[in-house]
Scaffold this active site. Structure first.
Site, PDB file in Angstrom:
ATOM      1  N   ASP A   1      33.812  43.965  51.332  1.00 50.07           N
ATOM      2  CA  ASP A   1      33.510  44.301  49.927  1.00 50.07           C
ATOM      3  C   ASP A   1      34.102  45.853  49.935  1.00 50.07           C
ATOM      4  O   ASP A   1      33.585  46.600  50.024  1.00 50.07           O
ATOM      5  CB  ASP A   1      32.038  44.395  49.943  1.00 50.07           C
ATOM      6  CG  ASP A   1      31.566  44.676  48.411  1.00 50.07           C
ATOM      7  OD1 ASP A   1      32.604  44.790  47.503  1.00 50.07           O
ATOM      8  OD2 ASP A   1      30.445  44.694  48.240  1.00 50.07           O
ATOM      9  N   ALA A   2      35.423  45.708  49.490  1.00 45.37           N
ATOM     10  CA  ALA A   2      36.228  46.989  49.329  1.00 45.37           C
ATOM     11  C   ALA A   2      36.679  47.344  47.844  1.00 45.37           C
ATOM     12  O   ALA A   2      36.993  48.338  47.787  1.00 45.37           O
ATOM     13  CB  ALA A   2      37.431  47.069  50.303  1.00 45.37           C
ATOM     14  N   LYS A   3      36.398  46.156  47.144  1.00 48.82           N
ATOM     15  CA  LYS A   3      36.705  46.498  45.801  1.00 48.82           C
ATOM     16  C   LYS A   3      38.193  47.292  45.370  1.00 48.82           C
ATOM     17  O   LYS A   3      38.143  48.144  44.582  1.00 48.82           O
ATOM     18  CB  LYS A   3      35.539  47.268  44.780  1.00 48.82           C
ATOM     19  CG  LYS A   3      34.124  46.454  44.960  1.00 48.82           C
ATOM     20  CD  LYS A   3      33.245  47.073  44.136  1.00 48.82           C
ATOM     21  CE  LYS A   3      31.820  46.246  44.186  1.00 48.82           C
ATOM     22  NZ  LYS A   3      31.298  45.938  45.470  1.00 48.82           N
ATOM     23  N   ARG A   4      39.052  46.804  46.013  1.00 49.96           N
ATOM     24  CA  ARG A   4      40.290  47.376  45.846  1.00 49.96           C
ATOM     25  C   ARG A   4      41.188  46.895  44.533  1.00 49.96           C
ATOM     26  O   ARG A   4      40.697  45.786  43.865  1.00 49.96           O
ATOM     27  CB  ARG A   4      41.304  46.968  47.013  1.00 49.96           C
ATOM     28  CG  ARG A   4      40.875  47.623  48.373  1.00 49.96           C
ATOM     29  CD  ARG A   4      40.687  49.306  48.319  1.00 49.96           C
ATOM     30  NE  ARG A   4      40.475  49.839  49.621  1.00 49.96           N
ATOM     31  CZ  ARG A   4      39.262  50.179  50.164  1.00 49.96           C
ATOM     32  NH1 ARG A   4      37.868  50.125  49.432  1.00 49.96           N
ATOM     33  NH2 ARG A   4      39.121  50.876  51.324  1.00 49.96           N
TER      34      ARG A   4
ATOM     35  N   ASP B   1      32.079  51.875  42.540  1.00 48.85           N
ATOM     36  CA  ASP B   1      31.297  50.946  43.234  1.00 48.85           C
ATOM     37  C   ASP B   1      29.917  51.369  42.492  1.00 48.85           C
ATOM     38  O   ASP B   1      29.608  52.292  41.797  1.00 48.85           O
ATOM     39  CB  ASP B   1      31.227  50.852  44.606  1.00 48.85           C
ATOM     40  CG  ASP B   1      30.722  49.499  45.031  1.00 48.85           C
ATOM     41  OD1 ASP B   1      29.672  48.947  44.624  1.00 48.85           O
ATOM     42  OD2 ASP B   1      31.465  48.891  45.842  1.00 48.85           O
TER      43      ASP B   1
END
Lengths: 298, 298
Positions: free
Chosen positions: B101-104, A106
């Site tokens: 919002d974990a952007k996995r 991120d």
């Protein structure tokens, strides 16, 4: 404590292998022996705890590292995350290297928070190294590198994976070269700055096992980076492919970890184990067989 | 329940805004009023719980969605993750849209586990939509799409971010076009298959706010995808840039969310608040000012 690169090299030599045990507590694959239940239930959390602990027991002193996959703990919510934290802590205490496979990435201060949570023996989720997704750019690696440097930890940057669609972005040709080669080139100076006494760097990459010629090309770009090679065994690649990017040292293979998950912790022989001792025997035999397959004389 | 695309459009119309409140409980920025302590301590977990709840109270009925940033909860270990689960659950109960919002992103069965943990109102970490990292390829999106389709949820794929190094991979030229344009093109048929009654799709992208001309080009490639636009306010972009990829409907702006975090939940006026009511007033005023700045007449 020595830096990750040197701890990894020492672990390769002491255990005589580059084999890494993936610990992915798939609820549908955990033998009935360990129980189970609906995801997030007390019964399922007890099952993944007991199963992860049993895997850890078979890993200590036998494989070079474990690689817990965060998703299979997160699926159970905070109770599952507690099991992951305990697994990391217990492995670190036992002197076993822990590569947390969380694939985080991120921007700016958010990466700093992830790094604090996931990197180092004193992190909330204790580890020796963390897998990182670089899609957001090199600046987003900085907070992870800072934390890794401060705690003597390692990173494995996702460079080229081995899934069917891996090439959709990673293989796109930029100036005649696949993008993941360019990425490796960007990482090269960062890796060169992080060499330990062993000569290996604490900045590694994830390099899929299904395309060995490319592993050799990546090795030329990143001569000192450990390669974390997924896809050995059940996921498809044999020893020759899995080892293509590693180096033969005088003590055996070095320069990375070859991960096996399904082939190691979910072998057919263990699926119907009636007792923990039967399960232990099945896993122990499987670990030995995989080590033999990956040995320089295998 | 209607699909995410339609719930989002309805939320835009009911609240009269595309403003999304980022909830990132930075320990160094939470006002003293809420307490604090070492990461992972009971005191710090109580502080992020109280702070997140206070943010939620100012968001309900006023902004179109909240976007909790997983890293700032994970940093505190399983106790922090419990706070995130509660925040998602409470927001869903209040009828407020939650973009986790974990952007996995991971391969095959691992993505399935992440999807189970993070997508849907009944997930361990309840949400209406999840941010996804596509670096591993289109096949790795499939398990997320399946779970999103089954639960009427949305996804926001990281297409072009607004950090300084975003272009390292995303902007590389492939056949004369930046890679993120190619990615958008790959997503286009998947987005077209997921249009709701509103005409908008439940498959969106993250589209950084600092380069509005490109937002318009992306809009041409993905005419029906909601854009999640980070970088409004404190991160740099003004309303014109932030809104460049959205559409003016007859009820106001539609087609996405413009996120603000620092500018909304950490305004200077709230930093030294002596009471919760002072803090509430400061945040309420800030939310109103941001909504006005983003309004069609702003």
């Amino acid at each position: 404590m020595t830096v990750f690169a040197d701890r990894l090299t020492e672990a390769n030599r002491q255990t005589g292998t580059v084999l890494c045990m993936g610990i992915d507590p798939h609820m549908t694959m955990i033998p009935a022996l360990f129980g189970g239940g609906a995801p997030g239930s007390d019964a399922s959390i007890a099952a993944i705890r007991d199963f992860a602990n049993a895997c850890l027991g078979q890993a200590i002193g036998k494989v070079a590292a474990i690689k817990p996959q965060a998703a299979f703990f997160e699926q159970h919510g905070s109770g599952g995350m507690q099991v992951l934290a305990e697994l990391g802590r217990d492995a670190v205490r036992a002197g076993l290297l822990v590569v947390m496979d969380a694939k985080r990435g991120d921007i700016g201060s958010t990466s700093t928070a992830y790094a604090a949570g996931w990197i180092g023996h004193d992190a909330a989720f204790p580890s020796d190294a963390l897998t990182i997704n670089p899609w957001l750019g090199l600046d987003t690696l900085e907070p992870f590198l800072q934390r890794a440097d401060a705690t003597g930890s390692g990173l494995f940057i996702l460079n080229r994976t081995s899934n069917p669609g891996a090439g959709d972005l990673q293989d796109q040709l930029v100036d005649g070269q696949p993008l993941y080669h360019h990425l490796a080139g960007m990482l090269a100076p960062l890796a060169a700055d992080r060499r330990g006494a062993s000569g290996w760097s604490s900045l590694g990459i994830v390099a899929g096992a299904t395309w060995p010629e490319d592993a050799r090309r990546l090795r030329a770009i990143l001569p000192d980076s450990p390669f974390l090679v997924p896809g050995f065994g059940a996921q498809g690649a044999g020893p020759e492919k899995a080892l293509a990017g590693l180096k033969r040292g005088k003590f055996g293979w070095e320069g990375g970890l070859v991960n096996s998950t399904r082939g190691l912790i979910f072998p057919a022989a263990a699926a119907d184990a009636k007792s923990i001792s039967d399960w232990n025997k099945a896993i122990s035999d499987t670990v030995d067989a995989n080590k033999a397959a990956l040995s320089p004389t295998g």
